[in-house]
Design a protein around this motif. Structure first.
Motif, PDB file in Angstrom:
ATOM      1  N   VAL A 134      35.952  37.192  29.996  1.00 54.67           N
ATOM      2  CA  VAL A 134      37.409  37.086  30.289  1.00 54.67           C
ATOM      3  C   VAL A 134      37.491  36.467  31.627  1.00 54.67           C
ATOM      4  N   SER A 135      38.533  35.691  31.711  1.00 51.27           N
ATOM      5  CA  SER A 135      38.924  34.900  32.781  1.00 51.27           C
ATOM      6  C   SER A 135      40.170  35.689  33.593  1.00 51.27           C
ATOM      7  N   LEU A 136      39.863  36.389  34.712  1.00 53.89           N
ATOM      8  CA  LEU A 136      40.905  37.137  35.465  1.00 53.89           C
ATOM      9  C   LEU A 136      41.286  36.516  36.799  1.00 53.89           C
ATOM     10  N   LEU A 137      42.568  36.231  36.769  1.00 59.05           N
ATOM     11  CA  LEU A 137      43.352  35.694  38.242  1.00 59.05           C
ATOM     12  C   LEU A 137      44.202  36.858  38.941  1.00 59.05           C
ATOM     13  N   VAL A 138      43.784  36.918  39.998  1.00 59.45           N
ATOM     14  CA  VAL A 138      44.515  38.137  40.572  1.00 59.45           C
ATOM     15  C   VAL A 138      45.090  37.535  42.062  1.00 59.45           C
ATOM     16  N   ALA A 139      46.093  37.963  42.653  1.00 65.24           N
ATOM     17  CA  ALA A 139      46.540  37.588  43.962  1.00 65.24           C
ATOM     18  C   ALA A 139      45.653  38.335  45.032  1.00 65.24           C
ATOM     19  N   SER A 140      45.465  37.712  46.180  1.00 63.79           N
ATOM     20  CA  SER A 140      44.389  38.123  47.140  1.00 63.79           C
ATOM     21  C   SER A 140      45.226  38.709  48.485  1.00 63.79           C
ATOM     22  N   ARG A 141      44.820  39.763  48.778  1.00 64.79           N
ATOM     23  CA  ARG A 141      45.313  40.587  50.048  1.00 64.79           C
ATOM     24  C   ARG A 141      45.136  39.836  51.194  1.00 64.79           C
ATOM     25  N   ALA A 142      43.802  39.151  51.179  1.00 62.32           N
ATOM     26  CA  ALA A 142      43.607  38.372  52.579  1.00 62.32           C
ATOM     27  C   ALA A 142      44.562  37.241  52.825  1.00 62.32           C
ATOM     28  N   ALA A 143      44.635  36.658  51.706  1.00 63.81           N
ATOM     29  CA  ALA A 143      45.887  35.409  51.883  1.00 63.81           C
ATOM     30  C   ALA A 143      47.338  35.763  52.295  1.00 63.81           C
ATOM     31  N   ALA A 144      47.607  37.139  51.674  1.00 62.87           N
ATOM     32  CA  ALA A 144      48.916  37.515  51.977  1.00 62.87           C
ATOM     33  C   ALA A 144      48.824  37.660  53.454  1.00 62.87           C
ATOM     34  N   ILE A 145      47.982  38.413  53.870  1.00 64.53           N
ATOM     35  CA  ILE A 145      47.932  38.806  55.460  1.00 64.53           C
ATOM     36  C   ILE A 145      47.962  37.443  56.289  1.00 64.53           C
ATOM     37  N   LEU A 146      47.340  36.528  55.909  1.00 63.41           N
ATOM     38  CA  LEU A 146      47.077  35.627  56.639  1.00 63.41           C
ATOM     39  C   LEU A 146      48.426  34.771  56.651  1.00 63.41           C
ATOM     40  N   PRO A 164      47.924  50.981  50.592  1.00 69.03           N
ATOM     41  CA  PRO A 164      46.933  50.951  49.489  1.00 69.03           C
ATOM     42  C   PRO A 164      46.691  49.957  48.543  1.00 69.03           C
ATOM     43  N   ASP A 165      47.936  49.630  48.121  1.00 67.43           N
ATOM     44  CA  ASP A 165      47.812  48.390  47.109  1.00 67.43           C
ATOM     45  C   ASP A 165      48.030  47.092  47.487  1.00 67.43           C
ATOM     46  N   GLY A 166      48.175  46.938  48.919  1.00 64.64           N
ATOM     47  CA  GLY A 166      48.260  45.628  49.461  1.00 64.64           C
ATOM     48  C   GLY A 166      49.768  44.982  49.509  1.00 64.64           C
ATOM     49  N   ARG A 167      50.612  45.813  49.584  1.00 64.53           N
ATOM     50  CA  ARG A 167      52.041  45.544  49.319  1.00 64.53           C
ATOM     51  C   ARG A 167      52.542  45.269  50.673  1.00 64.53           C
ATOM     52  N   ALA A 168      53.728  44.503  50.890  1.00 57.90           N
ATOM     53  CA  ALA A 168      54.504  44.216  52.239  1.00 57.90           C
ATOM     54  C   ALA A 168      55.551  44.942  52.336  1.00 57.90           C
ATOM     55  N   ARG A 177      47.849  43.760  45.314  1.00 56.81           N
ATOM     56  CA  ARG A 177      46.888  42.532  45.538  1.00 56.81           C
ATOM     57  C   ARG A 177      45.425  43.299  45.599  1.00 56.81           C
ATOM     58  N   TYR A 178      44.506  42.302  45.498  1.00 55.51           N
ATOM     59  CA  TYR A 178      43.207  42.494  45.543  1.00 55.51           C
ATOM     60  C   TYR A 178      42.294  41.808  46.275  1.00 55.51           C
ATOM     61  N   ASP A 179      41.096  42.614  46.509  1.00 59.35           N
ATOM     62  CA  ASP A 179      40.099  41.565  47.216  1.00 59.35           C
ATOM     63  C   ASP A 179      38.973  41.544  46.015  1.00 59.35           C
TER      64      ASP A 179
END
Length: 245
Positions: A134-146, A164-168, A177-179
């Motif tokens: 499986v190829s999984l692509l997810v949004a990064s929490r760290a990038a959203a913060i920076l 808790p879920d990395g939402r703004a 979002r994920y790490d």
């Protein structure tokens, strides 16, 4: 029967790291036509090149407009017989796909928006044959913060840190979002073994347009050089995890 050919998509800084991993997986099956499932595959940015390489691809997507565009794109590429469009969202995946039939599943930018990401990953694991990937692509929490902090949206950045879920906030278009660790834990909980983790768009979303346009090959080369290297990997806009059943 026609044998599989080498995948030769047009590479950009936004997709090159993912294609590099996919190409290595396809190279493990020389001459074979794989059964590929693309969850949330939209208009076929990955599906059509895979079909052009001789693989059978089923795209599951909730948007009828995206699937119509996919069908036209596949026809224009001469691979309509190798691309199947199925309307449905990720949360319904278990009822749309026959278990144990896929050699490769793509799940890109889906787990951020579905109701039950664990259920989607469980359905992906069930769809895979033993040894499938499986190829999984997810949004990064760290990038959203920076990204928010750099642009002066400090309260929004702080919300992503503490939520808790990395939402703004309530207006955030993503539900989570994920790490690298949380995404890997989700895959492992479904019995999948994480093989590789890369960052996607490490620099592409940070550089001015003029820099991107001036020397796109240099940007592409740097993206690939940084994709697997922490801490650069972990601040990429998206995280790409490759796992096996």
């Amino acid at each position: 029967m026609e044998t599989a050919r080498t995948v030769r998509p047009k590479l950009t800084a936004r997709t090159a790291a993912v294609w590099a991993v996919l190409r290595r997986e396809l190279d493990r099956h020389p001459g074979e036509s794989l059964t590929v499932l693309d969850v949330g595959g939209g208009t076929g940015g990955f599906a059509v090149p895979l079909a052009e390489a001789g693989h059978q691809v089923t795209v599951v997507d909730a948007s009828p407009d995206a699937l119509a565009a996919l069908t036209r794109r596949a026809a224009d590429a001469g691979v309509a017989d190798r691309v199947r469009a199925v309307q449905g969202d990720g949360d319904a995946l278990a009822s749309l796909v026959e278990p144990g039939t896929a050699d490769l599943v793509l799940c890109h930018a889906v787990l951020e928006v579905v109701d039950e990401p664990a259920g989607v990953v469980a359905a992906i694991a069930a769809a895979l044959r033993p040894g499938g990937a499986v190829s999984l692509l997810v949004a990064s929490r760290a990038a959203a913060i920076l990204g928010r902090a750099i642009n002066g949206h400090l309260r929004s950045a702080s919300a992503v840190v503490t939520d808790p879920d990395g939402r703004a906030g309530a207006r955030d278009t993503l539900r989570r979002r994920y790490d690298a660790q949380t995404a890997a834990d989700l895959l492992r909980s479904a019995g999948l073994e994480v093989v590789e983790t890369h960052g996607v768009r490490v620099l592409a979303d940070l550089l001015p347009a003029a820099v991107l346009e001036e020397d796109p090959q240099a940007v592409l080369d740097l993206e690939l050089a940084l994709a697997a290297r922490p801490p650069f990997r972990d601040i990429a806009s998206q995280l790409h995890l490759f796992a096996r059943k």
